[in-house]
Design a protein around this motif. Sequence first.
Motif, short mmCIF file in Angstrom:
data_model
loop_
_atom_site.label_atom_id
_atom_site.label_comp_id
_atom_site.label_asym_id
_atom_site.label_seq_id
_atom_site.Cartn_x
_atom_site.Cartn_y
_atom_site.Cartn_z
N ALA A 195 -9.85 4.38 -45.76
CA ALA A 195 -9.05 3.46 -44.84
C ALA A 195 -8.62 4.16 -43.41
N ILE A 196 -7.98 5.46 -43.84
CA ILE A 196 -7.63 5.99 -42.50
C ILE A 196 -8.86 6.45 -41.75
N TYR A 197 -9.59 6.80 -42.06
CA TYR A 197 -11.11 7.05 -41.31
C TYR A 197 -11.38 5.87 -40.42
N LEU A 198 -11.49 4.86 -41.37
CA LEU A 198 -12.15 3.59 -40.82
C LEU A 198 -11.05 2.88 -39.82
N THR A 199 -9.76 2.89 -39.97
CA THR A 199 -9.03 2.29 -39.13
C THR A 199 -8.57 3.25 -37.90
N GLU A 200 -8.53 4.72 -37.99
CA GLU A 200 -7.85 5.43 -37.09
C GLU A 200 -8.78 6.26 -36.15
N TYR A 201 -9.87 6.66 -37.19
CA TYR A 201 -10.90 7.61 -36.45
C TYR A 201 -12.30 6.81 -35.91
N SER A 202 -13.00 6.29 -36.76
CA SER A 202 -14.17 5.37 -36.23
C SER A 202 -13.47 4.03 -35.62
N LYS A 203 -14.18 3.66 -34.68
CA LYS A 203 -13.91 2.47 -34.01
C LYS A 203 -13.87 1.28 -35.09
N PRO A 204 -12.77 0.60 -35.09
CA PRO A 204 -12.65 -0.60 -36.10
C PRO A 204 -13.72 -1.47 -36.14
N PHE A 205 -14.76 -1.65 -34.92
CA PHE A 205 -15.61 -2.64 -34.83
C PHE A 205 -17.07 -2.05 -34.86
N SER A 206 -17.06 -0.77 -35.08
CA SER A 206 -18.56 -0.07 -34.97
C SER A 206 -19.22 -0.37 -35.98
N ARG A 207 -20.45 -0.17 -36.07
CA ARG A 207 -21.43 -0.66 -36.99
C ARG A 207 -20.98 0.12 -38.41
N PHE A 208 -20.92 1.45 -38.33
CA PHE A 208 -20.25 2.01 -39.21
C PHE A 208 -19.33 1.32 -40.26
#
Lengths: 276, 261
Positions: free
Chosen positions: A86-99
């Motif tokens: 969850a930290i990666y998804l919210t803080e490191y990857s862009k929240p609306f990125s495809r990944f």
Amino acid sequence: MYELRKALNNIFLTLTWIASVSVILILLFIIAYITYKGAPVVNLKFITTWPQGYEAKGGIWPTIITTFYLTIFSAAIVTPIAVGGAIYLTEYSKPFSRFSRYVRFAADTLSSVPSIVYGIFGFAFFVIYLGFGWSMLSGSLTLALMILPLILRSTEEAILDVPYGYKEASYGLGATKWQTISRVVLRTAFPRILTGVILGMGRAFGETAAVMLTAGMALNIPISVFDGGRNMSSHLFLLATEGISLDAAFGTAFLLLVIILFFNVGAKRIARRVGK
Amino acid sequence: MNIKIKENAFEVRNLNLWYGKHKALEDITIDIVKNAITAIIGPSGCGKSTFLRCLNRMNDLIDGIRIEGKVYFEGKNIYDEGTDVVLLRKRVGMIFQQPNPFPMSIYDNVAFGPRLHGIRDRNRLDEIVKDSLEKASLWKEVKNKLNESALSLSGGQQQRLAIARVLAVEPEVILMDEPCSALDPASTQRIEDLMVELKANYTIVIVTHNMQQAARVSDFTAFLLAEENEPAKLIEYGETGQIFTNPKDIRTENYITGRFG
């Protein structure tokens, strides 16, 4: 015209009222019925002794231990993974990125997969392929997979709810990204993350199919992670389907209900404490 | 008048900024004087905050921002590669419109910064907390409830707490982004008094849409304006007295006399 509108209004108002009242009534009926059938069976002896004889007289002690073992162990496995994800998804990857969108979609799909599917996967992979056998390890890993999407998503939402101003203030004081995440974001989101974990534990606690296939059905007090065991809901399933003892089945059901109620109330309380 | 050579804290040279394709700031060149209060005024949406955030690189947090030009802080361009942004933000603190106290105790809020920078010693932290709260003129009100939640303070107290929190990391500059716009007049007054006290030891840059505030507290005033479909430019910059009594640019005059904005 006006009369008709008024009448329709009243009809639908009544229908919605009936619907909402039935929800409560059904729920109360289930609780009342299980309490009526199960509560008289439950006493200290029922909780603290082993099942005895072919009618399973006596108690359900080993199944309680197994249930808590599986619940706590699976939560311990899944929480770091879910929180890290969850930290990666919210803080490191862009929240609306495809990944992140794919990960979210996968999590939402996985959370609606029937638990028996997790069970058969856990059986094939952990029990057979990795050779863990019917054990606490296989069972907890399977349960961890099952509640991962739930905890991942609730943690993600908890983190997204941390006001941006907190992060800004933290960076403004010269915090690094990790310092901001660990000291401000996680700290602020903590009670809500915990709520999600507890709700996930509630699901693991009551799980039947996934556990029967991976932790086994042997009555046992597990010590090592390679020990098998039968959890409460599997015990309940066996008692009921094999016609062994409906009394003991209802007693177990009642205990399950009470404990899961505790999980939910606990989760609510924590959530409310944060709301202030 | 006391005669002293004015030193500059910042020297901004030809600063341009884009949000994606949209150009927000154009060719801004300005010197920010040390140990003085510089006010940045202009209509809403003219890029005042964006400009302020260039001074401690807070804009780095936003995706899609591109900056050209140079911002010298104490002689070094902060946009040079190898600038330690964490250290920069320690030296150039920031106060926001919302005080945003962390949901922890008053003490922990003030000690947050020093702890970030590795101070662990309890006595030392106690000292810093007391000292910072005193400088932010909040100590008397909170000294008996340091362990209570910062969220229990009033809005004005929270903003002074935010100031104490910044002072605790011993910055050289304090950037203030509309610090009083969420406060009542009495609290605003206290913050303004505080700013004047603090200027002896700190350089202060304040963004405000409140011209009376700029006139009351600042030594220098910069007027930013984004004309229709244009990026914001620095229209006029000078001593506050001159800007408000004798503006050179007609647009400045129109703005301060309330003809637009």
